[in-house]
Design a protein around this motif. Structure first.
Motif, PDB file in Angstrom:
ATOM      1  N   LEU A 129       0.824  -1.207   0.000  1.00  0.00           N
ATOM      2  CA  LEU A 129       0.000   0.000   0.000  1.00  0.00           C
ATOM      3  C   LEU A 129       0.859   1.258   0.000  1.00  0.00           C
ATOM      4  N   LEU A 130       1.959   1.238   0.727  1.00  0.00           N
ATOM      5  CA  LEU A 130       2.834   2.405   0.767  1.00  0.00           C
ATOM      6  C   LEU A 130       3.478   2.677  -0.592  1.00  0.00           C
ATOM      7  N   SER A 131       3.689   1.640  -1.380  1.00  0.00           N
ATOM      8  CA  SER A 131       4.327   1.812  -2.685  1.00  0.00           C
ATOM      9  C   SER A 131       3.346   2.188  -3.780  1.00  0.00           C
ATOM     10  N   CYS A 148      -0.625   1.602  -9.510  1.00  0.00           N
ATOM     11  CA  CYS A 148       0.537   0.729  -9.689  1.00  0.00           C
ATOM     12  C   CYS A 148       1.096   0.327  -8.335  1.00  0.00           C
ATOM     13  N   TYR A 149       1.403  -0.952  -8.202  1.00  0.00           N
ATOM     14  CA  TYR A 149       2.010  -1.467  -6.980  1.00  0.00           C
ATOM     15  C   TYR A 149       3.375  -2.055  -7.318  1.00  0.00           C
ATOM     16  N   PRO A 161       2.879  10.195  -8.755  1.00  0.00           N
ATOM     17  CA  PRO A 161       2.638  10.530  -7.350  1.00  0.00           C
ATOM     18  C   PRO A 161       2.103   9.335  -6.579  1.00  0.00           C
ATOM     19  N   PHE A 162       2.233   9.393  -5.277  1.00  0.00           N
ATOM     20  CA  PHE A 162       1.677   8.335  -4.432  1.00  0.00           C
ATOM     21  C   PHE A 162       0.156   8.374  -4.489  1.00  0.00           C
ATOM     22  N   LEU A 166      13.956   1.848  -2.613  1.00  0.00           N
ATOM     23  CA  LEU A 166      14.706   2.975  -3.167  1.00  0.00           C
ATOM     24  C   LEU A 166      13.796   3.869  -4.001  1.00  0.00           C
ATOM     25  N   SER A 167      12.928   3.272  -4.802  1.00  0.00           N
ATOM     26  CA  SER A 167      11.967   4.073  -5.574  1.00  0.00           C
ATOM     27  C   SER A 167      11.047   4.855  -4.650  1.00  0.00           C
ATOM     28  N   MET A 168      10.635   4.234  -3.552  1.00  0.00           N
ATOM     29  CA  MET A 168       9.787   4.928  -2.590  1.00  0.00           C
ATOM     30  C   MET A 168      10.505   6.131  -1.987  1.00  0.00           C
TER      31      MET A 168
END
Length: 335
Positions: free
Chosen positions: A7-9, A58-59, A119-120, A174-176
């Motif tokens: 979910l965070l990603s 996207c996950y 964006p997230f 790293l992407s996060m």
């Protein structure tokens, strides 16, 4: 843990276009797609064609679980699916059962820029709440120690055949981080802030703390006895990939933003538990990079932490620590 990290990603892409007949919740290439038809705001164009909005969520592949006994009933209840390589991942994160563990797909720089520009999907208060949950879970070190790469698997112990290991994808983290702090790249700027600076700072600190706590779950090529999934694994896989990514900046781009950024990435993501052969291989290059920058307290501190990690896994007789002591006493004596 995997569900919260997924979910965070989550990132979102909103596109204006014609209304397409696509099944809501379909999976394509690890991306869950949903189509929203907004007639009020989208309406019809000048030609009378019906328009709509397509929302793509996207996950990232955050990792999976290997080892242990796992029945189909448990798999159905826990929303995990078993791949051919023996790894269990969150359902609908991947669209292929033939995928290898955290497979590295070659992408162009344009594709990477496009991925990082998304964006997230969750607002900042929701992301901060989920980050707090992850940090609370990781604070219970006794519970997680047995499934980390720091766990020992002695040969001959039959109980270790049921041992589980949690493997997290460091590239997804790293992407996060790069999406959370785009200013790490001096050539990039983030979107105009929509929230208070205190909230952005709190989320960044929580993200960094989470990554530091997740280092012991990166794939270092350690597997429980009896594990039969997938092909051969590379020892120190994450550590070697990180050093390959940062080596050029640390050795040849000194006194630049890229050099200090590479050192921060190495400090945050590099696993502590590596083989002594790997540490003996990279320590001379680390020392060379350290000597290239004089009298910088932050830079010295990060390298002292890195060499402190190596000291845990190298026998005192296998390496001459005299060069390190001399460098500390001559170039870092100001502290």
């Amino acid at each position: 843990m995997l569900k919260v990290l997924t979910l965070l990603s989550a990132t979102v892409v909103i596109e204006e276009g014609e209304d397409e007949e696509e099944e809501d919740g379909s999976i394509h290439g690890g991306v869950k797609k949903m189509v929203i038809n907004d007639e009020e705001n989208g309406g019809n164009n000048h030609d009378g064609e019906k328009r709509g909005r397509k929302v793509t969520i996207c996950y990232d592949d955050m990792g999976g679980i290997i080892g242990g006994k796992f029945s189909e009933e448990d798999e159905e209840d826990s929303m995990l699916v078993t791949l051919n390589d023996g790894r269990r991942v969150i359902k609908n994160v991947r669209n292929s059962d033939d995928a290898s563990p955290m497979e590295d797909t070659v992408r162009t720089s344009e594709q990477l820029e496009e991925d990082l520009s998304r964006p997230f999907a969750l607002p900042h208060p929701a992301r901060q709440a989920l980050l707090s949950i992850v940090l609370l879970m990781l604070s219970k070190k006794g519970t997680w120690r047995s499934v980390s790469n720091a766990a020992l698997f002695p040969e001959g112990d039959p109980n270790n055949n049921d041992r589980w290991m949690l493997l997290l994808n460091w590239r997804a983290l790293l992407s996060m981080l790069l999406r959370t702090a785009p200013h790490l790249d001096e050539h990039k700027t983030g979107a105009p802030p929509m929230e208070a600076s205190s909230m952005r700072s709190k989320i960044l600190k929580s993200t960094v703390s989470m990554i530091r706590s997740c280092r012991c779950f990166f794939d270092q090529g350690i597997r429980p006895p009896g594990w039969k999934g997938g092909g051969p694994v590379e020892l120190d896989a994450t550590a070697r990939a990180l050093w390959k990514m940062t080596e050029t900046d640390l050795l040849y781009h000194t006194h630049s933003n890229s050099c200090f950024r590479a050192q921060i990435m190495l400090y945050l993501f590099h696993p502590s538990k590596c083989s002594s052969a790997y540490y003996l291989e990279v320590m001379p290059k680390w020392m060379e990079s350290w000597r290239n920058v004089d009298r910088c307290p932050e830079y010295d501190y990060l390298w002292m932490v890195m060499f402190g990690r190596t000291r845990k896994y190298i026998h005192p007789r296998d390496h001459d620590w005299g060069a390190l002591r001399r460098h500390l006493l001559t170039q870092c004596g100001y502290w």
